[in-house]
Design an enzyme around this catalytic site. Structure first.
Site, mmCIF file in Angstrom:
data_model
loop_
_atom_site.group_PDB
_atom_site.id
_atom_site.type_symbol
_atom_site.label_atom_id
_atom_site.label_comp_id
_atom_site.label_asym_id
_atom_site.label_seq_id
_atom_site.Cartn_x
_atom_site.Cartn_y
_atom_site.Cartn_z
ATOM 1 N N ASN A 1 0.838 -1.189 0.000
ATOM 2 C CA ASN A 1 0.000 0.000 0.000
ATOM 3 C C ASN A 1 0.879 1.247 0.000
ATOM 4 O O ASN A 1 1.966 1.272 0.580
ATOM 5 C CB ASN A 1 -1.007 -0.001 1.150
ATOM 6 C CG ASN A 1 -0.426 -0.226 2.521
ATOM 7 O OD1 ASN A 1 0.607 -0.862 2.690
ATOM 8 N ND2 ASN A 1 -1.113 0.267 3.529
ATOM 9 N N CYS B 1 -4.094 0.650 -2.527
ATOM 10 C CA CYS B 1 -3.929 -0.543 -1.695
ATOM 11 C C CYS B 1 -2.915 -1.499 -2.315
ATOM 12 O O CYS B 1 -2.644 -1.462 -3.517
ATOM 13 C CB CYS B 1 -5.267 -1.249 -1.543
ATOM 14 S SG CYS B 1 -6.550 -0.261 -0.753
ATOM 15 N N GLU C 1 -3.229 -4.672 -2.904
ATOM 16 C CA GLU C 1 -3.833 -5.555 -3.892
ATOM 17 C C GLU C 1 -3.898 -4.879 -5.256
ATOM 18 O O GLU C 1 -3.599 -5.482 -6.285
ATOM 19 C CB GLU C 1 -5.258 -5.953 -3.478
ATOM 20 C CG GLU C 1 -5.339 -6.636 -2.137
ATOM 21 C CD GLU C 1 -5.616 -5.667 -0.985
ATOM 22 O OE1 GLU C 1 -4.858 -4.685 -0.804
ATOM 23 O OE2 GLU C 1 -6.598 -5.904 -0.262
#
Length: 131
Positions: free
Chosen positions: A42, A53, A55
């Site tokens: 992040n 983030c 991901e």
């Protein structure tokens, strides 16, 4: 690569996180079909809406390298006692490319759970929804 190895790789990304505001580092590792792994962390911003983030960092790296429809597993981990569940924005972005993606969601002690993205975002809205 084993599930455990992918989770451990995600943990290595915690040290790369830029989290001066939340102090909550998150790491991710996205494996594609040929075994390539795209990592992410992040990255916060003082204009909070500009934060990305872990991901989505891994996701964007994979897409930018031509991997859009061959994702296998994503490990996401945080430095907390609870599991580090992907936020709603991440769930939506992941669903865009791979509704059937397997998630490995970890917590500080190294324990993780394995589940399908569709369990976290049932009845998701994706490209097929526009047909």
């Amino acid at each position: 690569m084993t599930d455990q190895a992918l989770v451990e790789l995600a943990f290595t990304m915690l040290e790369c996180s830029y989290v001066p505001y939340s102090r909550f580092p998150v790491g991710a590792a996205l494996e594609v079909a040929d075994g390539t792994v795209f990592t992410g962390c992040n990255v916060e911003n003082s204009a909070y809406g500009s934060t990305i983030c872990a991901e989505r960092t891994a996701l964007v790296k994979a897409v930018s390298e031509g991997h859009r429809d061959d994702w296998v597993r994503l490990a996401v981990v945080g430095n907390s006692t609870d599991y580090c569940w992907p936020c709603g924005a991440c769930r939506q972005m992941l669903y865009e490319f791979c509704p059937q993606l397997t998630l490995l969601v970890g917590r500080r002690d190294g324990q993780f759970v394995k589940l399908a993205l569709e369990e976290l975002l049932p009845h998701g809205f994706g490209p097929k929804s526009l047909q």
